[in-house]
Design an enzyme around this catalytic site. Structure first.
Site, PDB file in Angstrom:
ATOM      1  N   HIS A   1      -1.196  -9.649 -16.978  1.00 42.34           N
ATOM      2  CA  HIS A   1      -1.504 -10.582 -18.054  1.00 42.34           C
ATOM      3  C   HIS A   1      -0.194 -11.246 -18.483  1.00 42.34           C
ATOM      4  CE1 HIS A   1      -5.687  -9.538 -18.684  1.00 42.34           C
ATOM      5  NE2 HIS A   1      -5.394  -8.248 -18.792  1.00 42.34           N
TER       6      HIS A   1
ATOM      7  N   CYS B   1      -1.371 -15.524 -16.975  1.00 40.76           N
ATOM      8  CA  CYS B   1      -1.600 -16.669 -17.855  1.00 40.76           C
ATOM      9  C   CYS B   1      -0.288 -17.099 -18.504  1.00 40.76           C
ATOM     10  CB  CYS B   1      -2.612 -16.321 -18.941  1.00 40.76           C
ATOM     11  SG  CYS B   1      -4.308 -16.338 -18.371  1.00 40.76           S
TER      12      CYS B   1
END
Length: 304
Positions: A145, A187
């Protein structure tokens, strides 16, 4: 929902971070940002230039070394509940594909799963202190992430710059003037791309040329799965759009095209053939474009 296999790599699937849906590698709510750690600049080291027979500089990185180099894959799938980050289903498919792909290119590949921030720092610091004199380059792949300029360990966030700075020219002398490649699947924000309809030289070189300084940030390449500010998509069954396109393109052209040509084709595959499908209208029919940041000073081809 029936599978719809697109050219080159990725299947379009349903919504969310479970089942077959496409998912994103970031928090849904970015109400706060962690501050980035700054890195002081230091002066570079001196080294003579490598030249061709006619006296001009070469513009291709030498692969004439005993080894291609080391490739570290950090594959973060499970996260501490305190981070509020979901399980990254599908990342093991990415790690497996990357391991085979980079091994076939000649790299010595090592995979590390579920690393804390401290563990990631330790791994890369130790790698930067190894002797790379017999290696042509170095590669690191981060699967996790993320937010803009930040990557998640299992226990929180760390600045990407803090991890990559160990390989600066003034800190990792045996990789000076050699390519340092970082591929980052994470991301970089929470923006969604709706898309728009289209109409249809070795360290010991002693050539008798003047000494010169090398920028400490030179010879890096960063290949991000998405542009700053945006979500990055991952399919829980088939892996991430970016990594699967990267592996497919490297497997096909890894020894014939230079790395920037390869990454341009990866951009094309992700941009043209990947689109999210979701029962949630907010996440349906979204697009993605990877982002390449190059400080390479020569052409890099993984030729034998």
């Amino acid at each position: 929902m029936a599978d719809d296999q697109d050219q080159g790599s990725v299947e379009r699937q349903g919504a969310g971070d479970s089942g077959n849906g496409d998912a994103v590698d970031a928090k849904p709510d970015r109400s706060s940002f962690a501050s980035l750690l700054s890195v002081k600049k230091k002066s570079g080291s001196r080294k003579s230039t490598k030249t061709t027979h006619d006296g001009g500089p070469t513009y291709v990185y030498s692969m004439n070394f005993e080894k291609v180099g080391k490739c570290i894959i950090i594959n973060n799938k499970n996260f501490d509940p305190s981070t509020s980050m979901s399980v990254r289903d599908g990342t093991d498919r990415d790690a497996e594909a990357l391991f085979k792909c980079f091994r076939n290119l000649g790299f010595d590949v090592v995979v590390y799963n579920d690393c804390s921030c401290a563990k990631m720092k330790e791994l890369l610091k130790n790698a930067s202190e190894e002797d790379h004199r017999n290696s042509a380059c170095f590669a690191c792949i981060l699967l996790s992430h993320g937010e803009e300029e930040l990557i998640y360990g299992t226990d929180g966030m760390i600045a990407i710059k803090e991890l990559t700075s160990y390989f600066r020219g003034d800190r990792c002398k045996t990789l000076l003037e050699k390519p340092k490649l970082f591929f980052i699947q994470a991301c970089r924000g929470t923006e969604l791309d709706d898309g728009i309809q289209a109409d249809s030289g070795p360290i010991s070189d002693t050539d008798a040329t003047p000494q010169y300084k090398v920028p400490v940030e030179a010879d890096f390449l960063f290949a991000y799965s998405t542009v700053p500010g945006y979500y990055s998509w991952r399919n829980p069954r088939n892996g991430s759009w970016f990594v699967q396109a990267l592996c497919s393109t490297l497997n096909e052209h890894g020894r014939s095209l230079d790395i920037l040509q390869i990454l341009t084709r990866v951009n094309y595959r992700v941009a043209r053939y990947c689109e999210s499908q979701s029962n949630d209208a907010r996440f349906h029919a979204k697009k993605q474009i990877p982002c390449v940041v190059s400080m390479l000073t020569k052409t890099l081809i993984f030729s034998k």
